[in-house]
Design a protein around this motif. Structure first.
Motif, PDB file in Angstrom:
ATOM      1  N   TRP A  49       0.833  -1.209   0.000  1.00 38.43           N
ATOM      2  CA  TRP A  49       0.000   0.000   0.000  1.00 38.43           C
ATOM      3  C   TRP A  49       0.866   1.258   0.000  1.00 38.43           C
ATOM      4  CZ3 TRP A  49      -0.357   3.291   4.440  1.00 38.43           C
ATOM      5  CH2 TRP A  49      -1.303   4.319   4.335  1.00 38.43           C
ATOM      6  N   TRP A  70     -13.972  -1.042  -0.984  1.00 33.71           N
ATOM      7  CA  TRP A  70     -12.569  -1.363  -1.299  1.00 33.71           C
ATOM      8  C   TRP A  70     -12.477  -2.507  -2.301  1.00 33.71           C
ATOM      9  CZ3 TRP A  70      -9.343   2.130  -1.129  1.00 33.71           C
ATOM     10  CH2 TRP A  70      -9.199   3.004  -0.047  1.00 33.71           C
ATOM     11  N   SER A  74     -10.542  -1.767  -5.643  1.00 34.64           N
ATOM     12  CA  SER A  74      -9.363  -2.590  -5.928  1.00 34.64           C
ATOM     13  C   SER A  74      -9.435  -3.194  -7.325  1.00 34.64           C
ATOM     14  CB  SER A  74      -9.241  -3.702  -4.878  1.00 34.64           C
ATOM     15  OG  SER A  74      -9.041  -3.151  -3.598  1.00 34.64           O
ATOM     16  N   ARG A  78      -6.760  -2.293 -10.148  1.00 33.83           N
ATOM     17  CA  ARG A  78      -5.917  -3.356 -10.696  1.00 33.83           C
ATOM     18  C   ARG A  78      -5.720  -3.149 -12.193  1.00 33.83           C
ATOM     19  NH1 ARG A  78      -6.878  -9.940 -10.375  1.00 33.83           N
ATOM     20  NH2 ARG A  78      -5.313 -10.481 -11.935  1.00 33.83           N
ATOM     21  N   ILE A  88      -2.464  -6.498  -5.669  1.00 31.37           N
ATOM     22  CA  ILE A  88      -3.803  -5.984  -5.417  1.00 31.37           C
ATOM     23  C   ILE A  88      -4.507  -6.795  -4.340  1.00 31.37           C
ATOM     24  CG2 ILE A  88      -5.081  -7.309  -7.148  1.00 31.37           C
ATOM     25  CD1 ILE A  88      -5.435  -3.560  -6.234  1.00 31.37           C
ATOM     26  N   GLU A  92      -5.733  -4.974  -0.960  1.00 27.14           N
ATOM     27  CA  GLU A  92      -7.160  -5.009  -0.621  1.00 27.14           C
ATOM     28  C   GLU A  92      -7.377  -5.589   0.775  1.00 27.14           C
ATOM     29  OE1 GLU A  92      -9.537  -7.021  -3.516  1.00 27.14           O
ATOM     30  OE2 GLU A  92     -11.319  -7.041  -2.255  1.00 27.14           O
TER      31      GLU A  92
END
Lengths: 99, 395
Positions: A49, A70, A74, A78, A88, A92
């Motif tokens: 992250w 999220w 995500s 991606r 990813i 996530e």
């Protein structure tokens, strides 16, 4: 169109096709003799992250969205940022755990 | 009247009788609440908006205006963990008019962990600026580099199909994209003589049978993802209309992009370096210029263009002061060269410097100064200076 450019474009196409074939292929011995005692150091979702989400914009605050949000974001990111599946998935998971 | 009264009485009595409910406390106390189950599908709206104030001074002509009010909603519909639809609209107040545009609208499906297919109108991965960095809340400066944008010399979006993905190389990673879209159109000068020879990338209906093909490969050589180097191409064998004299005019474009983002403790903050070089090569063609006296003259030129930008920014994220942590210093140089002999011939150099204050991770106030030196171009060249105060927010 210039011959050089055609060759360059063709080479690039062949390279991507090769990568695609490699990605779709499977290894016969992929799941044989797997040593479960092997220890691997992998980056955490928080590390991904901090490193990945800063590449274009500032890293997002996990508290700004809920788990369902999220998941959608995500999937969108991606594709938009062309992230690997591992990146990813870990990001996530981290975002959902930290919100 | 008597019959009506009797009927109302009967209906009321029956309603009272059958409407009566009884609390069953024993049953109520035993029933457990069901756990919440989130939906597997979701519709979500994201996007961004911005507004600001511009002071412009071009060769002594001053202009001051509140400008740039824009709103760009992004619609995301997640159908499953593999399937998604996304779309972005853009509403911009410009030239006293409201301009509405469809930035992209596409469907994507994840085939496997290394491969995703996408179809519709999508942002093209020609370099990284237009695909990743152009939104106002992400772009560190209020303006775009020379030659980058919807009217630039490089494609921004296209209608077609794309295959993309990424590979984990055990630390380093590699990402790729290959796509086919409607090819660009060559402006022949019949409608806008001063733009003869330019490519129009907004080609919603192909004017010939030839499609454009392109792709990008990006390599992140280090495990911390701090560095990315990308190479992009975009080409088509025909840019002119079918059966026109320009039908067989081809085009080849390529771009090289670079990014380095890393937190460096020695300087107490993040350093962000980005750059991109675009090159455009269109086959030579002959165009017609009509003089004021009505005479027509044919001319041709070597139709090659290039543009470049390099940007450096610094954020003192490790400073002790909360105010300083939210500041960002940014500087950018960009350059644009268009063909010699073309009506749109231009050689421009631009320097921009800015100071940003990040209210949150997705809201920023930008103050910037920009100076552009041009030779040629639609305005005839000269020096143009600008001072900008903008506010952008993502949501």
């Amino acid at each position: 169109m210039k011959t050089t450019y055609k060759i360059l474009t063709g080479a690039m196409t062949i390279l991507v096709m090769g990568l695609t074939i490699t990605a779709c292929s499977s290894s016969k011995n992929a799941y044989v003799n797997a040593d479960t005692d092997d220890f691997k150091i992998e980056k955490s979702g928080a590390q991904y992250w901090g490193e990945t989400c800063n590449r274009c914009h500032l890293a997002p605050s996990p508290a700004d969205y809920n788990d369902t949000d999220w998941g959608t974001i995500s999937l969108h990111m991606r594709i938009r940022a062309n992230l690997t599946a591992m990146e990813i998935n870990k990001i996530e998971t981290f975002l959902k755990s930290a919100n | 009247m008597k019959k009506l009264i009797i009927l109302i009485t009967i209906v009321g009595f029956c309603h009272i009788t059958y409407g009566q409910t009884y609390n069953n406390f024993e049953t109520d106390s035993i029933t457990e609440s069901q756990p919440y189950k989130p939906s597997k599908t979701q519709f979500m709206i994201r996007g961004y908006g911005h507004t600001g104030l511009n002071f412009m001074n071009a060769e002594g002509e001053k202009e001051s205006s509140y400008v740039g009010s824009a709103f760009a909603p992004i619609f995301l519909f997640k159908h499953s963990d593999r399937l998604m639809f996304e779309a972005e609209l853009e509403f911009v107040l410009e030239n006293n008019e409201l301009e509405v545009g469809l930035e992209y609208a596409d469907v994507m499906y994840i085939l496997n962990k290394n491969m995703t297919v996408r179809a519709g109108k999508f942002l093209l991965p020609f370099g990284t600026f237009m695909e990743r960095l152009h939104p106002a809340w992400i772009n560190r400066l209020p303006t775009r580099p020379l030659g980058f944008g919807h009217d630039g010399i490089a494609p921004a979006s296209g209608i077609g199909v794309e295959l993309r993905g990424a590979f984990d190389l055990g630390g380093p990673s590699l990402n790729y994209s290959v796509y086919s879209t409607n090819g660009p159109r060559l402006k022949d000068g019949s409608e806008e003589p001063e733009e003869a020879g330019m490519l129009m990338f907004q080609n919603f209906e192909d004017n010939n049978t030839s499609k454009a093909f392109g792709g990008r490969i990006g390599l992140l050589p280090f495990a911390d993802s701090s560095t990315e180097i990308g190479f992009s191409t975009y080409s088509t064998s025909k840019v002119g209309a079918t059966d026109s004299e320009y039908e067989n005019t081809g085009a080849f474009l390529y771009a090289i992009d670079f990014a380095f983002i890393k937190q460096i403790p020695a300087i107490s903050g993040f350093i962000d370096i980005k750059g991109q070089y675009n090159n455009s090569d269109i086959d030579d063609a002959t165009f017609t210029e009509t003089h004021e006296d009505g005479d027509e003259e044919e001319y041709t030129f070597d139709n090659k263009s290039n543009s470049f930008y390099a940007q450096l920014s610094y954020r003192p994220t490790m400073a002790s002061s909360d105010f300083l942590k939210k500041l960002e210093l940014v500087g950018r140089y960009s350059n644009l060269n268009t063909p010699e002999g073309a009506e749109w011939e231009e050689q421009s150099d631009q320097y921009a410097f800015g100071l940003n204050y990040w209210l949150t991770w997705r809201s920023v106030i930008k103050i910037a100064y920009q100076t552009t030196d041009s030779v040629g171009g639609h305005d005839g060249g000269g020096t143009a200076n600008g001072f900008f105060v903008h506010w952008a927010i993502g949501f």
